[in-house]
Design a protein around this motif. Structure first.
Motif, PDB file in Angstrom:
ATOM      1  N   ALA A  52       0.827  -1.209   0.000  1.00 34.49           N
ATOM      2  CA  ALA A  52       0.000   0.000   0.000  1.00 34.49           C
ATOM      3  C   ALA A  52       0.859   1.257   0.000  1.00 34.49           C
ATOM      4  O   ALA A  52       0.559   2.230  -0.711  1.00 34.49           O
ATOM      5  N   ALA A  53       1.920   1.256   0.784  1.00 33.74           N
ATOM      6  CA  ALA A  53       2.811   2.422   0.825  1.00 33.74           C
ATOM      7  C   ALA A  53       3.480   2.646  -0.527  1.00 33.74           C
ATOM      8  O   ALA A  53       3.601   3.792  -0.973  1.00 33.74           O
ATOM      9  N   ILE A  54       3.884   1.587  -1.172  1.00 34.23           N
ATOM     10  CA  ILE A  54       4.505   1.725  -2.505  1.00 34.23           C
ATOM     11  C   ILE A  54       3.511   2.331  -3.490  1.00 34.23           C
ATOM     12  O   ILE A  54       3.869   3.214  -4.280  1.00 34.23           O
ATOM     13  N   ALA A  55       2.250   1.902  -3.426  1.00 30.30           N
ATOM     14  CA  ALA A  55       1.223   2.486  -4.311  1.00 30.30           C
ATOM     15  C   ALA A  55       1.093   3.982  -4.058  1.00 30.30           C
ATOM     16  O   ALA A  55       1.011   4.782  -5.002  1.00 30.30           O
ATOM     17  N   GLY A  56       1.095   4.383  -2.804  1.00 29.30           N
ATOM     18  CA  GLY A  56       0.994   5.801  -2.469  1.00 29.30           C
ATOM     19  C   GLY A  56       2.222   6.590  -2.869  1.00 29.30           C
ATOM     20  O   GLY A  56       2.114   7.710  -3.383  1.00 29.30           O
ATOM     21  N   VAL A  57       3.388   6.012  -2.647  1.00 27.18           N
ATOM     22  CA  VAL A  57       4.641   6.690  -3.011  1.00 27.18           C
ATOM     23  C   VAL A  57       4.714   6.886  -4.525  1.00 27.18           C
ATOM     24  O   VAL A  57       5.115   7.955  -5.004  1.00 27.18           O
ATOM     25  N   ILE A  58       4.310   5.882  -5.272  1.00 28.49           N
ATOM     26  CA  ILE A  58       4.308   6.011  -6.739  1.00 28.49           C
ATOM     27  C   ILE A  58       3.336   7.109  -7.163  1.00 28.49           C
ATOM     28  O   ILE A  58       3.665   7.957  -8.007  1.00 28.49           O
ATOM     29  N   THR A  59       2.146   7.117  -6.582  1.00 30.76           N
ATOM     30  CA  THR A  59       1.148   8.135  -6.918  1.00 30.76           C
ATOM     31  C   THR A  59       1.679   9.534  -6.628  1.00 30.76           C
ATOM     32  O   THR A  59       1.626  10.426  -7.487  1.00 30.76           O
ATOM     33  N   ASP A  60       2.193   9.741  -5.416  1.00 30.36           N
ATOM     34  CA  ASP A  60       2.705  11.070  -5.071  1.00 30.36           C
ATOM     35  C   ASP A  60       3.948  11.442  -5.869  1.00 30.36           C
ATOM     36  O   ASP A  60       4.151  12.616  -6.191  1.00 30.36           O
ATOM     37  N   SER A  61       4.770  10.470  -6.206  1.00 26.66           N
ATOM     38  CA  SER A  61       5.953  10.753  -7.031  1.00 26.66           C
ATOM     39  C   SER A  61       5.540  11.234  -8.419  1.00 26.66           C
ATOM     40  O   SER A  61       6.121  12.188  -8.945  1.00 26.66           O
ATOM     41  N   LEU A  62       4.533  10.582  -8.982  1.00 31.04           N
ATOM     42  CA  LEU A  62       4.035  11.019 -10.290  1.00 31.04           C
ATOM     43  C   LEU A  62       3.441  12.428 -10.214  1.00 31.04           C
ATOM     44  O   LEU A  62       3.646  13.244 -11.127  1.00 31.04           O
ATOM     45  N   LEU A  63       2.730  12.705  -9.137  1.00 32.32           N
ATOM     46  CA  LEU A  63       2.169  14.049  -8.968  1.00 32.32           C
ATOM     47  C   LEU A  63       3.279  15.090  -8.791  1.00 32.32           C
ATOM     48  O   LEU A  63       3.181  16.204  -9.318  1.00 32.32           O
TER      49      LEU A  63
END
Length: 181
Positions: A52-63
Protein backbone atom coordinates in the motif's frame (compact mmCIF):
# COMPACT_ATOMS: atom_id res chain seq x y z
CA UNK A 1 -9.31 -0.81 21.49
CA UNK A 2 -6.48 -1.53 19.05
CA UNK A 3 -8.38 0.30 16.30
CA UNK A 4 -8.45 3.43 18.45
CA UNK A 5 -4.75 3.14 19.28
CA UNK A 6 -4.02 2.60 15.58
CA UNK A 7 -6.01 5.72 14.67
CA UNK A 8 -4.30 7.82 17.34
CA UNK A 9 -0.89 6.53 16.24
CA UNK A 10 -1.58 7.56 12.66
CA UNK A 11 -2.79 11.00 13.71
CA UNK A 12 0.31 11.51 15.85
CA UNK A 13 2.49 10.40 12.93
CA UNK A 14 0.69 12.75 10.52
CA UNK A 15 1.18 15.76 12.77
CA UNK A 16 4.82 14.96 13.54
CA UNK A 17 5.69 14.49 9.88
CA UNK A 18 3.71 17.45 8.54
CA UNK A 19 4.87 19.91 11.20
CA UNK A 20 8.46 18.72 11.63
CA UNK A 21 9.01 16.70 8.44
CA UNK A 22 12.35 14.88 8.76
CA UNK A 23 13.11 16.04 12.30
CA UNK A 24 11.13 13.33 14.12
CA UNK A 25 11.12 10.62 11.47
CA UNK A 26 12.63 8.22 14.00
CA UNK A 27 9.56 8.54 16.29
CA UNK A 28 7.26 7.58 13.43
CA UNK A 29 9.60 4.76 12.40
CA UNK A 30 9.55 3.46 15.98
CA UNK A 31 5.73 3.59 16.01
CA UNK A 32 5.62 1.66 12.74
CA UNK A 33 8.04 -0.98 13.99
CA UNK A 34 6.04 -1.35 17.21
CA UNK A 35 2.87 -1.68 15.14
CA UNK A 36 4.33 -4.45 12.97
CA UNK A 37 5.76 -6.31 15.97
CA UNK A 38 2.67 -6.02 18.18
CA UNK A 39 0.00 -6.77 15.60
CA UNK A 40 -0.76 -10.39 14.94
CA UNK A 41 0.24 -11.78 11.56
CA UNK A 42 3.33 -9.59 11.41
CA UNK A 43 4.51 -10.82 8.01
CA UNK A 44 1.11 -10.29 6.42
CA UNK A 45 0.82 -6.88 8.06
CA UNK A 46 4.27 -5.90 6.82
CA UNK A 47 3.44 -7.04 3.28
CA UNK A 48 0.14 -5.11 3.24
CA UNK A 49 1.80 -1.98 4.61
CA UNK A 50 4.65 -2.27 2.11
CA UNK A 51 2.44 -2.76 -0.96
CA UNK A 52 0.00 0.00 0.00
CA UNK A 53 2.81 2.42 0.83
CA UNK A 54 4.51 1.72 -2.51
CA UNK A 55 1.22 2.49 -4.31
CA UNK A 56 0.99 5.80 -2.47
CA UNK A 57 4.64 6.69 -3.01
CA UNK A 58 4.31 6.01 -6.74
CA UNK A 59 1.15 8.13 -6.92
CA UNK A 60 2.70 11.07 -5.07
CA UNK A 61 5.95 10.75 -7.03
CA UNK A 62 4.04 11.02 -10.29
CA UNK A 63 2.17 14.05 -8.97
CA UNK A 64 5.44 15.67 -7.91
CA UNK A 65 7.11 14.90 -11.25
CA UNK A 66 4.15 16.43 -13.08
CA UNK A 67 4.38 19.62 -11.02
CA UNK A 68 1.22 19.18 -8.96
CA UNK A 69 3.31 19.08 -5.75
CA UNK A 70 6.44 21.04 -5.02
CA UNK A 71 8.59 20.12 -2.04
CA UNK A 72 11.41 22.22 -0.70
CA UNK A 73 14.79 20.67 -0.15
CA UNK A 74 17.47 19.40 -2.44
CA UNK A 75 19.45 16.24 -2.89
CA UNK A 76 16.44 13.94 -2.75
CA UNK A 77 16.80 10.61 -4.50
CA UNK A 78 13.05 10.48 -5.11
CA UNK A 79 10.64 13.19 -6.27
CA UNK A 80 9.03 13.21 -2.82
CA UNK A 81 10.73 13.72 0.54
CA UNK A 82 11.53 10.95 3.00
CA UNK A 83 8.96 12.17 5.52
CA UNK A 84 6.16 11.75 2.96
CA UNK A 85 7.29 8.21 2.20
CA UNK A 86 7.16 7.49 5.92
CA UNK A 87 3.70 9.06 6.09
CA UNK A 88 2.51 6.62 3.44
CA UNK A 89 3.78 3.74 5.57
CA UNK A 90 1.93 5.18 8.59
CA UNK A 91 -1.26 5.52 6.56
CA UNK A 92 -0.90 1.98 5.21
CA UNK A 93 -0.72 0.68 8.77
CA UNK A 94 -4.36 1.75 9.26
CA UNK A 95 -5.81 -0.31 6.41
CA UNK A 96 -6.39 -3.55 8.33
CA UNK A 97 -7.27 -1.82 11.59
CA UNK A 98 -8.82 1.62 12.05
CA UNK A 99 -9.87 1.79 8.39
CA UNK A 100 -10.78 -1.90 8.02
CA UNK A 101 -14.49 -1.16 7.65
CA UNK A 102 -13.79 0.52 4.31
CA UNK A 103 -12.20 -2.65 2.90
CA UNK A 104 -15.61 -4.04 1.95
CA UNK A 105 -17.33 -0.74 1.21
CA UNK A 106 -15.56 0.57 -1.88
CA UNK A 107 -17.95 3.45 -2.58
CA UNK A 108 -17.55 4.69 0.96
CA UNK A 109 -13.78 4.26 0.68
CA UNK A 110 -13.83 6.28 -2.54
CA UNK A 111 -15.92 9.04 -0.99
CA UNK A 112 -13.90 9.26 2.19
CA UNK A 113 -10.70 9.09 0.17
CA UNK A 114 -11.84 11.95 -2.05
CA UNK A 115 -12.64 14.10 0.98
CA UNK A 116 -10.12 12.93 3.59
CA UNK A 117 -7.17 12.44 1.28
CA UNK A 118 -7.70 15.80 -0.36
CA UNK A 119 -8.15 17.61 2.96
CA UNK A 120 -4.95 16.02 4.22
CA UNK A 121 -2.97 17.56 1.37
CA UNK A 122 -4.76 20.89 1.70
CA UNK A 123 -3.86 20.91 5.41
CA UNK A 124 -0.28 20.02 4.50
CA UNK A 125 -0.23 22.94 2.07
CA UNK A 126 -1.66 25.32 4.70
CA UNK A 127 1.00 24.12 7.16
CA UNK A 128 3.67 24.72 4.49
CA UNK A 129 4.74 21.09 4.13
CA UNK A 130 3.95 21.13 0.40
CA UNK A 131 3.28 23.74 -2.26
CA UNK A 132 0.73 23.19 -4.99
CA UNK A 133 2.17 23.73 -8.44
CA UNK A 134 -1.23 24.35 -9.98
CA UNK A 135 -3.96 26.73 -8.90
CA UNK A 136 -5.75 25.74 -5.70
CA UNK A 137 -9.12 24.54 -7.03
CA UNK A 138 -7.81 22.52 -9.98
CA UNK A 139 -5.41 20.82 -7.55
CA UNK A 140 -8.22 20.08 -5.09
CA UNK A 141 -10.42 18.57 -7.81
CA UNK A 142 -7.53 16.52 -9.20
CA UNK A 143 -6.64 15.20 -5.74
CA UNK A 144 -10.27 14.34 -5.01
CA UNK A 145 -10.49 12.32 -8.23
CA UNK A 146 -7.18 10.57 -7.58
CA UNK A 147 -8.02 9.71 -3.98
CA UNK A 148 -11.50 8.51 -4.95
CA UNK A 149 -9.78 5.95 -7.19
CA UNK A 150 -6.74 5.28 -5.01
CA UNK A 151 -8.54 4.26 -1.81
CA UNK A 152 -10.49 1.34 -3.30
CA UNK A 153 -7.40 0.26 -5.24
CA UNK A 154 -5.30 0.24 -2.08
CA UNK A 155 -7.92 -1.88 -0.32
CA UNK A 156 -8.03 -4.29 -3.26
CA UNK A 157 -4.23 -4.56 -3.18
CA UNK A 158 -4.38 -5.17 0.56
CA UNK A 159 -6.86 -7.99 0.10
CA UNK A 160 -4.74 -9.57 -2.64
CA UNK A 161 -1.69 -9.50 -0.39
CA UNK A 162 -3.70 -11.13 2.41
CA UNK A 163 -4.93 -13.85 0.03
CA UNK A 164 -1.38 -14.59 -1.12
CA UNK A 165 -0.22 -14.73 2.49
CA UNK A 166 -2.93 -17.28 3.26
CA UNK A 167 -1.86 -19.47 0.34
CA UNK A 168 1.82 -19.19 1.20
CA UNK A 169 1.21 -19.97 4.86
CA UNK A 170 -1.11 -22.84 4.01
CA UNK A 171 -3.07 -22.55 7.21
CA UNK A 172 -6.07 -20.81 8.68
CA UNK A 173 -4.06 -18.64 11.06
CA UNK A 174 -4.41 -15.65 8.80
CA UNK A 175 -7.69 -13.81 9.02
CA UNK A 176 -8.74 -11.55 6.24
CA UNK A 177 -9.99 -8.10 7.07
CA UNK A 178 -13.50 -9.19 6.05
CA UNK A 179 -13.43 -12.07 8.56
CA UNK A 180 -12.31 -9.74 11.35
CA UNK A 181 -15.40 -7.60 10.87
Amino acid sequence: MFKLINFIGFQASWWLLILYQNQYWWVVAALLIAHIVLVGESLTEFAVVLVAAIAGVITDSLLALSGVYIFSGSGQFLPIPFWLILLWFAFASTLRHSLAYLSTHYWLAAGLGAVGGTLSYVAGMKLQAVTFGLAFYPTVFLLAAIWACLMPVIFLLSQRVEAVAQRVNGSDTFQTTKEKL
